[in-house]
Write a protein that holds these residues in place. Sequence first.
Motif, PDB file in Angstrom:
ATOM      1  N   ARG A 117       0.817  -1.212   0.000  1.00 14.57           N
ATOM      2  CA  ARG A 117       0.000   0.000   0.000  1.00 14.57           C
ATOM      3  C   ARG A 117       0.851   1.263   0.000  1.00 14.57           C
ATOM      4  N   ALA A 145     -12.862   2.141  -8.338  1.00 15.05           N
ATOM      5  CA  ALA A 145     -12.602   3.578  -8.239  1.00 15.05           C
ATOM      6  C   ALA A 145     -11.814   4.011  -9.460  1.00 15.05           C
ATOM      7  N   ASP A 201      -9.340   3.562   0.695  1.00 13.92           N
ATOM      8  CA  ASP A 201      -9.160   4.616  -0.300  1.00 13.92           C
ATOM      9  C   ASP A 201      -8.340   4.084  -1.474  1.00 13.92           C
ATOM     10  N   TYR A 202      -9.026   3.557  -2.480  1.00 15.84           N
ATOM     11  CA  TYR A 202      -8.328   3.002  -3.630  1.00 15.84           C
ATOM     12  C   TYR A 202      -7.587   4.059  -4.431  1.00 15.84           C
ATOM     13  N   LEU A 203      -8.108   5.284  -4.445  1.00 24.25           N
ATOM     14  CA  LEU A 203      -7.449   6.333  -5.225  1.00 24.25           C
ATOM     15  C   LEU A 203      -6.162   6.814  -4.561  1.00 24.25           C
ATOM     16  N   GLU A 204      -5.905   6.374  -3.352  1.00 22.75           N
ATOM     17  CA  GLU A 204      -4.612   6.645  -2.717  1.00 22.75           C
ATOM     18  C   GLU A 204      -3.521   5.804  -3.355  1.00 22.75           C
ATOM     19  N   ASP A 234     -10.092   7.811 -11.314  1.00 19.88           N
ATOM     20  CA  ASP A 234      -9.895   9.259 -11.281  1.00 19.88           C
ATOM     21  C   ASP A 234      -8.823   9.625 -12.286  1.00 19.88           C
ATOM     22  N   PRO A 264     -14.737  -0.369  -0.919  1.00 19.12           N
ATOM     23  CA  PRO A 264     -14.360   1.004  -1.302  1.00 19.12           C
ATOM     24  C   PRO A 264     -14.813   2.063  -0.312  1.00 19.12           C
ATOM     25  N   GLU A 265     -15.839   1.752   0.487  1.00 17.18           N
ATOM     26  CA  GLU A 265     -16.290   2.694   1.515  1.00 17.18           C
ATOM     27  C   GLU A 265     -15.300   2.786   2.668  1.00 17.18           C
ATOM     28  N   GLU A 266     -14.459   1.756   2.799  1.00 14.18           N
ATOM     29  CA  GLU A 266     -13.525   1.697   3.926  1.00 14.18           C
ATOM     30  C   GLU A 266     -12.066   1.807   3.501  1.00 14.18           C
TER      31      GLU A 266
END
Length: 352
Positions: free
Chosen positions: A148, A249, A178-181, A251, A174-176
Amino acid sequence: MTDELHATLEGVGERFDLGEYEIEAYLAVLEHGELTASEIADRTEIPQPRVYDTVRSLSDRGLVELRESRPMKIVAVDPEDAFGNVKQSLEDLISELEARYTAPARDTEAVSLVKSRSTILRYVEEIIESAEYELVLSLTPDLLRRFRDDLAAKVDAGVSVDLLVTPQSHAPDPEEFDYLEVATVARARRGITTPVLAVADGNYSIYATQDALRDDRDRYGVIFNRSALGFLVSGFFGTVLWTTAETLAADGKRRPFPRRYASIRRAVKDVRELEGPFYASVTGRDVETGDPVVVEGEVQTTRFEDSEEVASLNLETDDGVLEIGGLVAAFEDVEAQEILLGRDGIPDRERF
């Protein structure tokens, strides 16, 4: 090797060179704090005639104390005291050995087969670290957590990261999480048979079965060591795995332009998803002759199928409109090996 270093190595080796009887006796005494020879024999599989020799060997190593009484008592020494000097000796030894260490040359073979779990994980880590602009990965949830921080650092550095997590049923919510991190785009795929893989900048890559990471020695990982053969892994990822996964996710607009690509598919997707105009500088080969070429111009149109099996760019160049395909392209004019995509004009290749 100096006499002092040789002696240190011998001393450390002697302290840890315990036989099976010594190990059994030592653990029994540690557990109870104090035992007689008869009690050690009762609690272990050490024959009674061997107990005294065994405990005296432990005493010589400073691991137990022998109290001459009737019967003789064997008392455990606090491990911090027993191994304190060994710990310092090890630290000193490691420092001196590292000073003498000459790193072996990196294996330059194009393809390597590895079976060690630790070696596979080391290569995954190295591939992540080596990525300069594009990274694709298929990871288990456990490996996602393991890497990570490494992935987050790559995203922060502007590297495009396509992340596939498998099996989907075990992927973090995804609610728990942060995939975009850790990714530019993250997807999840069903199936525990999905392989673990990583590709840095389209060439340096690894392919491994999930079983290989469960310490199954009959399994394997394949390393494409900074080889153009890495496109095999990248192509398999893009057409077979990525297209059969569910988006978690995305972005794609976060990364600034100009952008650098190893994958024609990602370049085409960005052109289609974001507002133009776009300009490209493409390094590759002429499909007909195989000669190296650099072509530059404004992107006119794109061709893209939902299966991602077909992806290409049409560039308006000084020599007319040329169609740009990916690696091993056959129908297009140019096989793209590296693509620079800009929005305000043709990117300056010298900046990259």
